[in-house]
Design a protein around this motif. Sequence first.
Motif, mmCIF file in Angstrom:
data_model
loop_
_atom_site.group_PDB
_atom_site.id
_atom_site.type_symbol
_atom_site.label_atom_id
_atom_site.label_comp_id
_atom_site.label_asym_id
_atom_site.label_seq_id
_atom_site.Cartn_x
_atom_site.Cartn_y
_atom_site.Cartn_z
ATOM 1 N N LEU A 87 1.055 -1.228 -0.173
ATOM 2 C CA LEU A 87 -0.057 0.011 0.197
ATOM 3 C C LEU A 87 0.817 1.496 -0.091
ATOM 4 C CD1 LEU A 87 -2.972 0.744 0.467
ATOM 5 C CD2 LEU A 87 -2.345 1.430 2.890
ATOM 6 N N LEU A 121 -3.779 -4.404 10.060
ATOM 7 C CA LEU A 121 -4.429 -5.562 8.824
ATOM 8 C C LEU A 121 -4.274 -6.905 9.653
ATOM 9 C CD1 LEU A 121 -2.370 -3.756 6.154
ATOM 10 C CD2 LEU A 121 -4.787 -3.739 6.427
ATOM 11 N N LEU A 175 -13.695 -6.816 4.588
ATOM 12 C CA LEU A 175 -13.727 -5.414 4.963
ATOM 13 C C LEU A 175 -12.648 -4.739 4.502
ATOM 14 C CD1 LEU A 175 -15.020 -5.680 8.610
ATOM 15 C CD2 LEU A 175 -16.110 -4.665 6.612
ATOM 16 N N LEU A 176 -11.496 -5.537 3.969
ATOM 17 C CA LEU A 176 -10.275 -4.519 3.432
ATOM 18 C C LEU A 176 -10.579 -4.001 1.930
ATOM 19 C CD1 LEU A 176 -7.456 -6.440 4.981
ATOM 20 C CD2 LEU A 176 -8.405 -4.382 5.739
ATOM 21 N N VAL A 177 -11.828 -4.424 1.351
ATOM 22 C CA VAL A 177 -12.316 -3.796 0.123
ATOM 23 C C VAL A 177 -12.086 -2.408 0.191
ATOM 24 C CG1 VAL A 177 -13.490 -5.859 -0.771
ATOM 25 C CG2 VAL A 177 -14.556 -3.962 0.363
ATOM 26 N N VAL A 178 -12.409 -1.895 1.308
ATOM 27 C CA VAL A 178 -12.122 -0.336 1.647
ATOM 28 C C VAL A 178 -10.995 0.232 1.763
ATOM 29 C CG1 VAL A 178 -14.616 0.010 2.045
ATOM 30 C CG2 VAL A 178 -13.195 -0.544 3.989
ATOM 31 N N LEU A 179 -9.941 -0.605 1.632
ATOM 32 C CA LEU A 179 -8.564 -0.080 2.227
ATOM 33 C C LEU A 179 -8.185 1.031 1.402
ATOM 34 C CD1 LEU A 179 -6.331 -0.520 4.233
ATOM 35 C CD2 LEU A 179 -5.441 -2.505 2.712
ATOM 36 N N ASP A 216 -9.953 2.878 -0.657
ATOM 37 C CA ASP A 216 -10.886 4.241 -0.127
ATOM 38 C C ASP A 216 -10.566 5.200 1.000
ATOM 39 O OD1 ASP A 216 -12.369 3.656 -2.678
ATOM 40 O OD2 ASP A 216 -13.733 2.306 -1.436
ATOM 41 N N TYR A 217 -10.065 4.223 2.090
ATOM 42 C CA TYR A 217 -9.400 4.826 3.467
ATOM 43 C C TYR A 217 -8.167 5.555 2.873
ATOM 44 C CZ TYR A 217 -12.100 1.865 6.620
ATOM 45 O OH TYR A 217 -12.994 1.256 7.369
ATOM 46 N N ALA A 218 -7.262 4.969 2.129
ATOM 47 C CA ALA A 218 -6.135 5.591 1.733
ATOM 48 C C ALA A 218 -6.343 6.740 0.990
ATOM 49 C CB ALA A 218 -5.247 4.614 1.189
#
Lengths: 211, 211
Positions: free
Chosen positions: B112, B134, B145-149, B151-153
């Motif tokens: 990431l 993580l 739930l990490l599909v939004v990672l 987007d968070y970033a």
Amino acid sequence: MRIGELSTRTGVPVPTIKYYLREGLLPAGELTSPNQAQYGDAHVRRLKLVRALLDVGKLSIAATRTVLDSIDAPDNSLHDRLGIAQHALNPAPAGDPDSADLLEARERADRLIAERGWLVESPGPARDTLTQVLHSYLELGQQDLLVVLDDYADAVESLAASEIATVGRRSDPDSQVEGVVLGTVLGDALITALHRLAQEDASARAFAALG
Amino acid sequence: MRIGELSTRTGVPVPTIKYYLREGLLPAGELTSPNQAQYGDAHVRRLKLVRALLDVGKLSIAATRTVLDSIDAPDNSLHDRLGIAQHALNPAPAGDPDSADLLEARERADRLIAERGWLVESPGPARDTLTQVLHSYLELGQQDLLVVLDDYADAVESLAASEIATVGRRSDPDSQVEGVVLGTVLGDALITALHRLAQEDASARAFAALG
DNA sequence: GATAGTGAACAGTATTGCTATCCATAAGGA
DNA sequence: TCCTTATGGATAGCAATACTGTTCACTATC
């Protein structure tokens, strides 16, 4: 499996497991004799969940117990159970008598919620926490930093929507509650970590001499 | 002003102020006689800052002292001072021996950071915290739930850029450091509060029966 | 001159999250 | 079968944190 294996499989010391059992964070094993009990995979999983809430989510033992109870409560709706968890996560702030800054902070919080059309408990823990944080910004003369408030709100709104949508795709309702609660607790930790990283990067670009 | 007035102006009890003085969170007042000292507006402001870091930012006394020291350090660059503050905010996690999940978590974190091109201390506290979070997701089977990672970033990246830009507009360098540090500490609290609100809203829309 | 406030030092306290000790009993190997 | 180790349950102890209270000689102020 007995408590020793539970300990080696999770890395949690036996006395600590006993402590969690006493505190009601972990259900008792099945007694096969007065001083022998069997634990299963569910206990392993639960113990990992407890450690995640304590270590990563930085919850207290009491808050962890409340959150776990809300996950376990079988009769409430998903939304109610999330509400219980949220109350455990946001202990009501002390709050001085109302100063001018505090009133302005509360007004800003309410205005933000109203403009967004957010469906939230209106005098609720999340709103109170937001008020308190805004109050700090104002009291410390950091109003200019609040220009990003709407950007913050945009961001979390779409993130929350994604999280809930992801969880909604799960079939098992219990797994859904767990997902929502972990989305809140671990999500906060995740956002905080990313926020720090992004700030370090932005600060490096703006202020540091780059080779 | 004497300590009593400092107390009434800030709402902090006198014994607590004395405690902060002992702990080095607040500079001593100017002694006019062996048992009389004068405090000024700077002390009022500093005391409010201390309370904000403790109450809103949930920092420990020790972390608060380190953060304040980094604000006060006159000789370092802005970026260095933020770095000191970040180290105080992210105490290095304990960290078990490396499991498969842990390695995958670290790899994801590094990927990431690399994809974003973030300029950060590569084995640093922020990256370690991200890895730990993580790891919890993976260990608890919450990968979905990490599909939004990303987007968070995306979100925190633009927020951090706005914050740093805002602070960069200030003329006084000391005020800049204070702004960056408060942007980190209060910003985290603000994002967390908003995240909870947005989740409550999203949950209400998805799961609750609406009148 | 009486009363309350002050700085400094130090001891005490409430809470939190474990650890340690003890006991009678049970498990598992020699 | 004996012996070491582990177990469940109960209770006590401990280290860290953030104050709070107490005492003292003094000072400000009414």
